[in-house]
Scaffold this active site. Structure first.
Site, short mmCIF file in Angstrom:
data_model
loop_
_atom_site.label_atom_id
_atom_site.label_comp_id
_atom_site.label_asym_id
_atom_site.label_seq_id
_atom_site.Cartn_x
_atom_site.Cartn_y
_atom_site.Cartn_z
N LYS A 11 24.61 -34.18 -24.38
CA LYS A 11 25.48 -33.17 -24.97
C LYS A 11 25.83 -32.06 -23.95
CE LYS A 11 23.90 -34.02 -29.72
NZ LYS A 11 23.43 -33.39 -30.99
N PHE A 59 26.82 -27.13 -41.00
CA PHE A 59 26.84 -27.02 -39.54
C PHE A 59 28.00 -27.75 -38.89
CE2 PHE A 59 23.87 -30.57 -40.55
CZ PHE A 59 24.44 -31.60 -39.81
N ARG A 87 15.56 -43.23 -30.38
CA ARG A 87 15.26 -42.12 -31.30
C ARG A 87 13.86 -41.55 -31.01
NH1 ARG A 87 19.44 -39.99 -34.45
NH2 ARG A 87 17.75 -39.18 -35.72
N THR A 93 15.31 -33.86 -34.43
CA THR A 93 16.58 -33.14 -34.31
C THR A 93 16.37 -31.71 -33.81
OG1 THR A 93 17.43 -34.46 -36.14
CG2 THR A 93 18.68 -32.49 -35.54
N ARG A 104 14.34 -33.98 -26.35
CA ARG A 104 14.75 -32.76 -27.04
C ARG A 104 13.73 -31.64 -26.86
NH1 ARG A 104 17.55 -35.65 -32.33
NH2 ARG A 104 19.71 -35.38 -31.64
N ASN A 114 20.79 -29.60 -28.87
CA ASN A 114 19.56 -30.38 -28.74
C ASN A 114 19.65 -31.54 -27.73
OD1 ASN A 114 21.21 -31.98 -30.26
ND2 ASN A 114 19.83 -32.16 -32.01
N HIS A 117 22.42 -37.13 -28.30
CA HIS A 117 22.69 -37.84 -29.54
C HIS A 117 22.24 -39.28 -29.37
CE1 HIS A 117 24.96 -39.62 -32.92
NE2 HIS A 117 25.18 -40.61 -32.09
#
Ligand code: UDP
Ligand code: MG
Length: 140
Positions: A11, A59, A87, A93, A104, A114, A117
């Site tokens: 991100k 959000f 994951r 998250t 993260r 964070n 994705h």
């Protein structure tokens, strides 16, 4: 278990911190192979389209603003159990709740900013990979 592909995005927060190589190392250390990768800057409307499953969430607007605020790295990861494995490597998250040693936890700033994705199912992975990549761009 089987060999799967999953969509990963680094991100704008993590790209701005110049830690894309460190994040890619985490994938490779876990046995995931980067079989496609590109740097791009989403428009607001592209971000809205990608995250449309979250359009009813409080959000959503802020998330789409963030995801179109700077360059990202889009990538396809391939490997045994890739969706769940990614994951796990990513962590929860909210970086504050993410396990020690996860991406993260180590690189995320907040529940929104964070760092990464990752697709949440094999079915969504196929949809999300097709959003960013053509078949020709994925090289096993
Ligand atoms: N997000 C947010 N606030 C929240 C929950 C999520 O800003 O309360 C953002 C965050 O960047 C997250 C993304 O929206 O990664 C998608 O949310 P999701 O619940 O799908 O989390 P993920 O699958 O990314 O862990
Ligand atoms: Mg999600």
């Amino acid at each position: 278990m089987s060999v799967q592909k999953t969509l990963s995005l680094i991100k704008p927060d993590a790209v701005a911190k110049n830690v894309t190589g460190s994040i890619n190392s985490r994938f490779e250390q876990a046995g995931l192979k980067i079989v496609a990768q590109k740097r791009l800057h989403l428009t607001r409307s592209q971000a809205e389209n990608f995250y449309k499953v979250h359009s009813d969430k409080a959000f959503y607007e802020s998330l789409c603003e963030f995801m179109s605020s700077g360059p990202i790295i889009a990538q396809v990861l391939s490997g045994e159990d890739a969706v769940a494995k990614n994951r796990t490597i990513m962590g929860a998250t909210n970086p504050a709740n993410a396990d020690i040693g996860t991406i993260r936890r180590d690189f995320g700033e907040s529940i929104e900013h964070n760092a990464v994705h990752g697709s949440d199912s094999v079915e969504n992975a196929a949809i999300e990979i097709a959003f960013f990549f053509s078949g020709l761009e994925i090289v096993e």
